[in-house]
Design a protein around this motif. Structure first.
Motif, PDB file in Angstrom:
ATOM      1  N   ALA A 274       0.833  -1.204   0.000  1.00  0.00           N
ATOM      2  CA  ALA A 274       0.000   0.000   0.000  1.00  0.00           C
ATOM      3  C   ALA A 274       0.868   1.254   0.000  1.00  0.00           C
ATOM      4  O   ALA A 274       0.552   2.238  -0.679  1.00  0.00           O
ATOM      5  CB  ALA A 274      -0.927  -0.004   1.211  1.00  0.00           C
ATOM      6  N   LEU A 275       1.978   1.228   0.740  1.00  0.00           N
ATOM      7  CA  LEU A 275       2.890   2.374   0.746  1.00  0.00           C
ATOM      8  C   LEU A 275       3.485   2.578  -0.647  1.00  0.00           C
ATOM      9  O   LEU A 275       3.640   3.724  -1.109  1.00  0.00           O
ATOM     10  CB  LEU A 275       3.998   2.162   1.769  1.00  0.00           C
ATOM     11  CG  LEU A 275       3.576   2.074   3.240  1.00  0.00           C
ATOM     12  CD1 LEU A 275       4.792   1.852   4.132  1.00  0.00           C
ATOM     13  CD2 LEU A 275       2.831   3.331   3.666  1.00  0.00           C
ATOM     14  N   ARG A 276       3.836   1.497  -1.326  1.00  0.00           N
ATOM     15  CA  ARG A 276       4.418   1.615  -2.665  1.00  0.00           C
ATOM     16  C   ARG A 276       3.398   2.160  -3.675  1.00  0.00           C
ATOM     17  O   ARG A 276       3.780   2.700  -4.714  1.00  0.00           O
ATOM     18  CB  ARG A 276       4.949   0.259  -3.131  1.00  0.00           C
ATOM     19  CG  ARG A 276       6.121  -0.261  -2.290  1.00  0.00           C
ATOM     20  CD  ARG A 276       6.719  -1.516  -2.877  1.00  0.00           C
ATOM     21  NE  ARG A 276       7.804  -2.020  -2.055  1.00  0.00           N
ATOM     22  CZ  ARG A 276       7.692  -3.028  -1.193  1.00  0.00           C
ATOM     23  NH1 ARG A 276       6.526  -3.655  -1.056  1.00  0.00           N
ATOM     24  NH2 ARG A 276       8.721  -3.422  -0.473  1.00  0.00           N
ATOM     25  N   ALA A 277       2.102   1.985  -3.374  1.00  0.00           N
ATOM     26  CA  ALA A 277       1.066   2.460  -4.289  1.00  0.00           C
ATOM     27  C   ALA A 277       0.666   3.911  -4.020  1.00  0.00           C
ATOM     28  O   ALA A 277      -0.079   4.503  -4.817  1.00  0.00           O
ATOM     29  CB  ALA A 277      -0.173   1.565  -4.190  1.00  0.00           C
ATOM     30  N   LEU A 278       1.117   4.507  -2.937  1.00  0.00           N
ATOM     31  CA  LEU A 278       0.705   5.868  -2.590  1.00  0.00           C
ATOM     32  C   LEU A 278       0.997   6.890  -3.695  1.00  0.00           C
ATOM     33  O   LEU A 278       0.155   7.762  -3.960  1.00  0.00           O
ATOM     34  CB  LEU A 278       1.375   6.305  -1.286  1.00  0.00           C
ATOM     35  CG  LEU A 278       0.746   5.808   0.022  1.00  0.00           C
ATOM     36  CD1 LEU A 278       1.566   6.265   1.214  1.00  0.00           C
ATOM     37  CD2 LEU A 278      -0.689   6.321   0.146  1.00  0.00           C
ATOM     38  N   PRO A 279       2.177   6.851  -4.361  1.00  0.00           N
ATOM     39  CA  PRO A 279       2.430   7.873  -5.386  1.00  0.00           C
ATOM     40  C   PRO A 279       1.442   7.849  -6.545  1.00  0.00           C
ATOM     41  O   PRO A 279       1.338   8.837  -7.288  1.00  0.00           O
ATOM     42  CB  PRO A 279       3.854   7.540  -5.864  1.00  0.00           C
ATOM     43  CG  PRO A 279       4.487   6.830  -4.717  1.00  0.00           C
ATOM     44  CD  PRO A 279       3.372   6.026  -4.115  1.00  0.00           C
ATOM     45  N   THR A 323       7.252   7.804  11.833  1.00  0.00           N
ATOM     46  CA  THR A 323       7.658   9.141  12.279  1.00  0.00           C
ATOM     47  C   THR A 323       6.909  10.248  11.554  1.00  0.00           C
ATOM     48  O   THR A 323       7.221  11.435  11.740  1.00  0.00           O
ATOM     49  CB  THR A 323       9.177   9.332  12.090  1.00  0.00           C
ATOM     50  OG1 THR A 323       9.545   9.007  10.742  1.00  0.00           O
ATOM     51  CG2 THR A 323       9.942   8.422  13.051  1.00  0.00           C
ATOM     52  N   GLY A 324       5.938   9.882  10.707  1.00  0.00           N
ATOM     53  CA  GLY A 324       5.055  10.872  10.098  1.00  0.00           C
ATOM     54  C   GLY A 324       5.662  11.683   8.979  1.00  0.00           C
ATOM     55  O   GLY A 324       5.232  12.815   8.722  1.00  0.00           O
ATOM     56  N   ARG A 325       6.628  11.133   8.230  1.00  0.00           N
ATOM     57  CA  ARG A 325       7.335  11.893   7.203  1.00  0.00           C
ATOM     58  C   ARG A 325       6.801  11.513   5.814  1.00  0.00           C
ATOM     59  O   ARG A 325       7.387  10.715   5.084  1.00  0.00           O
ATOM     60  CB  ARG A 325       8.832  11.662   7.334  1.00  0.00           C
ATOM     61  CG  ARG A 325       9.354  12.189   8.671  1.00  0.00           C
ATOM     62  CD  ARG A 325      10.723  11.672   9.020  1.00  0.00           C
ATOM     63  NE  ARG A 325      11.739  12.016   8.038  1.00  0.00           N
ATOM     64  CZ  ARG A 325      13.037  11.752   8.197  1.00  0.00           C
ATOM     65  NH1 ARG A 325      13.458  11.170   9.296  1.00  0.00           N
ATOM     66  NH2 ARG A 325      13.892  12.079   7.260  1.00  0.00           N
ATOM     67  N   PHE A 326       5.672  12.096   5.476  1.00  0.00           N
ATOM     68  CA  PHE A 326       4.967  11.748   4.237  1.00  0.00           C
ATOM     69  C   PHE A 326       5.802  12.062   3.000  1.00  0.00           C
ATOM     70  O   PHE A 326       5.938  11.223   2.100  1.00  0.00           O
ATOM     71  CB  PHE A 326       3.631  12.496   4.187  1.00  0.00           C
ATOM     72  CG  PHE A 326       2.858  12.262   2.925  1.00  0.00           C
ATOM     73  CD1 PHE A 326       2.086  11.124   2.761  1.00  0.00           C
ATOM     74  CD2 PHE A 326       2.885  13.197   1.882  1.00  0.00           C
ATOM     75  CE1 PHE A 326       1.370  10.903   1.598  1.00  0.00           C
ATOM     76  CE2 PHE A 326       2.178  12.983   0.712  1.00  0.00           C
ATOM     77  CZ  PHE A 326       1.414  11.835   0.569  1.00  0.00           C
ATOM     78  N   ASP A 327       6.361  13.273   2.913  1.00  0.00           N
ATOM     79  CA  ASP A 327       7.104  13.669   1.718  1.00  0.00           C
ATOM     80  C   ASP A 327       8.340  12.793   1.512  1.00  0.00           C
ATOM     81  O   ASP A 327       8.648  12.388   0.381  1.00  0.00           O
ATOM     82  CB  ASP A 327       7.502  15.141   1.807  1.00  0.00           C
ATOM     83  CG  ASP A 327       6.292  16.069   1.750  1.00  0.00           C
ATOM     84  OD1 ASP A 327       5.346  15.744   0.992  1.00  0.00           O
ATOM     85  OD2 ASP A 327       6.275  17.084   2.475  1.00  0.00           O
ATOM     86  N   ASP A 328       9.070  12.509   2.605  1.00  0.00           N
ATOM     87  CA  ASP A 328      10.248  11.654   2.486  1.00  0.00           C
ATOM     88  C   ASP A 328       9.856  10.244   2.059  1.00  0.00           C
ATOM     89  O   ASP A 328      10.559   9.599   1.277  1.00  0.00           O
ATOM     90  CB  ASP A 328      11.005  11.610   3.816  1.00  0.00           C
ATOM     91  CG  ASP A 328      11.784  12.889   4.080  1.00  0.00           C
ATOM     92  OD1 ASP A 328      12.075  13.611   3.114  1.00  0.00           O
ATOM     93  OD2 ASP A 328      12.093  13.168   5.258  1.00  0.00           O
ATOM     94  N   SER A 331       9.219  10.203  -1.624  1.00  0.00           N
ATOM     95  CA  SER A 331      10.493  10.287  -2.333  1.00  0.00           C
ATOM     96  C   SER A 331      11.198   8.944  -2.374  1.00  0.00           C
ATOM     97  O   SER A 331      11.724   8.530  -3.413  1.00  0.00           O
ATOM     98  CB  SER A 331      11.382  11.343  -1.656  1.00  0.00           C
ATOM     99  OG  SER A 331      12.680  11.339  -2.217  1.00  0.00           O
ATOM    100  N   VAL A 332      11.226   8.234  -1.240  1.00  0.00           N
ATOM    101  CA  VAL A 332      11.859   6.921  -1.174  1.00  0.00           C
ATOM    102  C   VAL A 332      11.158   5.929  -2.088  1.00  0.00           C
ATOM    103  O   VAL A 332      11.796   5.143  -2.805  1.00  0.00           O
ATOM    104  CB  VAL A 332      11.871   6.413   0.289  1.00  0.00           C
ATOM    105  CG1 VAL A 332      12.193   4.926   0.352  1.00  0.00           C
ATOM    106  CG2 VAL A 332      12.877   7.206   1.114  1.00  0.00           C
ATOM    107  N   VAL A 333       9.829   5.944  -2.110  1.00  0.00           N
ATOM    108  CA  VAL A 333       9.074   5.005  -2.947  1.00  0.00           C
ATOM    109  C   VAL A 333       9.312   5.284  -4.425  1.00  0.00           C
ATOM    110  O   VAL A 333       9.526   4.361  -5.223  1.00  0.00           O
ATOM    111  CB  VAL A 333       7.573   5.077  -2.610  1.00  0.00           C
ATOM    112  CG1 VAL A 333       6.760   4.259  -3.606  1.00  0.00           C
ATOM    113  CG2 VAL A 333       7.324   4.562  -1.191  1.00  0.00           C
ATOM    114  N   ARG A 334       9.306   6.541  -4.806  1.00  0.00           N
ATOM    115  CA  ARG A 334       9.482   6.891  -6.223  1.00  0.00           C
ATOM    116  C   ARG A 334      10.860   6.486  -6.745  1.00  0.00           C
ATOM    117  O   ARG A 334      11.001   6.118  -7.913  1.00  0.00           O
ATOM    118  CB  ARG A 334       9.267   8.392  -6.400  1.00  0.00           C
ATOM    119  CG  ARG A 334       7.807   8.833  -6.255  1.00  0.00           C
ATOM    120  CD  ARG A 334       7.644  10.298  -6.578  1.00  0.00           C
ATOM    121  NE  ARG A 334       6.245  10.717  -6.470  1.00  0.00           N
ATOM    122  CZ  ARG A 334       5.814  11.664  -5.642  1.00  0.00           C
ATOM    123  NH1 ARG A 334       6.673  12.291  -4.838  1.00  0.00           N
ATOM    124  NH2 ARG A 334       4.533  11.978  -5.605  1.00  0.00           N
TER     125      ARG A 334
END
Length: 677
Positions: A274-279, A323-328, A331-334
């Motif tokens: 699910a995290l990988r699908a967020l972008p 830790t709540g770092r949505f933007d980071d 970036s890591v997933v992309r």
């Protein structure tokens, strides 16, 4: 109202078939249940149609008209949020079937799948014999679609989710004891469009008295894949399906290692995808709707102990999530594909992934998120195992830690032998055999001196490799990757293990993982001979030909009375004479065993010395095992108009050849032949 509701004693199995627009597969699915060998009188088939518009309803009614065991229910398809007329999943239809079920067990059959003829009989027998609440039948796919494999490597009479790979398959196409289902009041989430069966199966697993696995028969045949037209699940569907899974796992486990093992499965299989699908989602919705809920689950269900077991890439994502770092995180997933190819840093006995966030002051991510020391893959391969000298077994192969080149002068690998059910561990240095490739090696295991100058003690010794590079050591089980056609059975031998001491050495591949092990045992006292070959006679069907020589080598045949002996488990003995090669200095001989004349059952094959005054086979005599050849096939013949077969029992490190003799089951043979077509 269901069609064909019938009184009478409760059946053994209620098969529930949910269907919505399921033509033409529904015909084969229901027919496969009607044709089960367990018998229609012991079945209760409940087909629930969810408002089909393609003829499914009419086809179910047609089938029910000729089958008293089939009940059909017609109900409107449940609707879920997500747009006008959005149909729900199959959970509501399965719940309707559960409410009507009368069997001791329930089985859920998808409308595009079908059962093999003997599936339910085998699964019910497995549950009855072992007192288990859930039975998994082997799943197969007609088009190579991914199906679970690890859990179906071998039959498991009684296991659980912590001792097997059962939890890797959460689809509900299993046999469930209905008393367990009703005790837990289990039902399917009717509102879900995807994955509605997984919470039901997970709760059953976690509360079952035991789980059984039928792996030696293809029980459940999946339908064909929908093909390239399928669309990937969006995060909304993933989150909806994930929520009841985390809730189920938390409700039915206690905090600790066992809960962590279950939660790890869901974090790796559901949360991280699910995290990988967020972008791919709308950024505002991903940030405000999905991210907070995923973060709550990670903080609540990913303990520190569990976190440390995740692969580095997933560790990094979960750390940023917690830790709540949505933007980071985005970036890591992309950049995940590019960053996966970055190198490693070896420092003070640890290896770190050189991700851009590693030791970046602005990123502020702990080194622990990048530690891959215990996760570097080891490439290893067994090339051969054979005798070099009287008591030395030479093992050849290749091994290297991926991504870390070894220094031939500094990094010395070792072969590690560990004796089962004991703390014995022996280390044997390996020798590099190719200047151009330091990963190639050979190691000599001297049975007579390997244990500090003493012989290897009796028992099963498992073979490991300790591979080293740049100060990093990785120990792995050895042997499951080997040359095609490698026959380690030819290395089975009785060797001199010291003055007056002989040992039987049996190298073999373990089941089911095919790793290399050595079975060391004392040689039979007074063994008169050794066997060099055992094959079926090319023209005389059902006759086993055994060749060998007397021991010690050079023993003359004069005055020796030798018999090839087959002994039944009930004590009956069948002896055949041995013929010596005329004038052969090594006492070479051959013998023929007419297996076709043996009665049904299990027979052990040995070579025995018969006392000169013993006219019959009953007196005890020194015996030599006839080792099971690695590739001896089965044999078939016809006796009194009925086909029989003999099957060698091999693959578990047996020392002596055992043959199972039995009549061929004609119905099973016909089914196997039809499947092979």
């Amino acid at each position: 109202m269901p069609r064909n509701s019938r009184p009478g004693p409760p059946p053994r199995v209620s098969v529930i078939v949910p269907a919505r627009d399921a033509m033409p597969g529904i015909t084969r699915a229901v027919t496969s249940v009607m044709e089960q060998t367990i018998g229609l009188s012991r079945l209760d088939i409940v087909a629930v149609d969810g408002g089909s518009a393609d003829g499914t309803a009419a086809e179910l009614d047609r089938l029910a008209a000729g089958c008293p065991s089939l009940r059909v229910v017609h109900q409107e398809s449940p609707r879920v949020p997500g747009g006008p007329g959005s149909p729900g999943g199959l959970g509501g239809l399965r719940n309707t079937g559960l409410g009507l079920a009368r069997g001791d067990f329930v089985f859920f059959l998808d409308a595009d799948a079908h059962l093999a003829p003997d599936a339910l009989r085998r699964m019910v027998a497995m549950a009855d014999q072992n007192g288990t609440d859930v039975v998994l039948g082997k799943m197969v796919s007609p088009d190579g679609r991914g199906v679970p494999k690890a859990v179906f490597r071998h039959n498991q009479l009684r296991t659980d989710v912590h001792s097997s790979h059962a939890y890797a398959t959460l689809e509900p196409c299993k046999l469930f004891r209905r008393a367990l289902v009703e005790r837990l009041r289990l039902r399917f989430p009717a509102h879900l469009r995807h994955g509605e069966g997984k919470p039901f199966t997970a709760a059953s697993y976690l509360n079952a008295s035991g789980i059984s696995v039928v792996a030696d028969y293809d029980c459940y045949h999946l339908g064909r894949s929908p093909g390239p037209g399928r669309t990937a699940l969006g995060v909304a569907d993933r989150v909806d399906a994930m929520r009841p899974l985390f809730e189920t796992a938390a409700r039915h486990t206690r905090p600790g290692p066992r809960r962590d093992a279950v939660m790890r499965h869901h974090i790796r299989r559901e949360l991280c995808p699910a995290l990988r699908a967020l972008p791919r989602e709308d950024e505002t919705e991903a940030r405000e709707r999905f991210f907070p809920e995923l973060r709550r689950w990670a903080r609540a269900h990913c303990s520190d102990a569990l976190f440390a077991t995740l692969p580095a890439s997933e560790r990094l994502m979960v750390h940023l999530l917690r830790t709540g770092r949505f933007d980071d995180l985005l970036s890591v997933v992309r950049d995940a594909e590019r960053d996966a190819r970055r190198g490693h840093l070896v420092e003070k006995g640890s290896v770190y992934w050189l991700h851009p966030f590693f030791r970046d002051p602005d990123a502020d991510v702990p080194d622990a998120c990048f530690d891959v020391t215990d996760r570097l893959p080891v490439r290893h391969h067994l090339a051969g195992a054979g005798w070099h000298g009287g008591s030395t077994l030479r093992v050849r192969g290749r091994a290297a830690i991926e991504g870390l080149p070894a220094d031939p002068e500094e990094d010395r690998a070792e072969l590690v032998l560990r004796r089962r059910e004991a703390r014995d561990e022996l280390r044997i240095p390996v020798v590099a055999t190719a200047e151009h490739d330091p990963s190639e090696f050979e190691a000599d295991i001297d049975i007579a001196t390997a244990d500090g100058g003493a012989p290897l003690r009796p028992g099963v010794w498992d073979v490991f490799l300790d591979v080293r590079a740049q100060g990093i050591s990785r120990t792995v089980r050895f042997g499951n990757r080997h040359d095609d056609g490698l026959d380690i059975g030819t290395a089975r031998r009785v060797v001199a293990a010291g003055p007056g001491l002989r040992a039987r050495v049996t190298p073999y591949f373990t089941s089911p993982y095919r790793n290399l092990s050595l079975d060391i045992g004392p040689a039979p006292r007074g063994a008169p001979c050794e066997v060099t070959e055992a094959v079926w006679h090319p023209s005389d069907k059902g006759t086993l030909v055994v060749a060998g020589r007397l021991l010690p080598p050079g023993t003359p045949a004069r005055g020796r009375l030798l018999r090839l002996r087959a002994e039944h488990t009930d004590g009956r003995v069948h002896d055949q004479p041995v013929r010596f090669a005329a004038g052969h200095p090594a006492g070479a001989f051959t013998a023929r065993l007419p297996v076709r004349d043996l009665s049904r059952g299990r027979w052990t094959v040995t070579l025995a010395v018969i006392a000169p005054d013993d006219p019959g086979p009953g007196r005890a005599a020194p015996a030599a095992p006839v080792p099971p050849p690695a590739r001896l096939p089965g044999a078939r013949w016809v006796r009194r108009g009925r086909p029989y077969y003999a099957k060698p029992l091999t693959g578990r490190g047996e020392v002596t050849l055992e043959l199972r003799v039995a009549p061929v089951r004609l119905l099973a043979a016909v089914r196997n032949r039809l499947r092979s077509w």
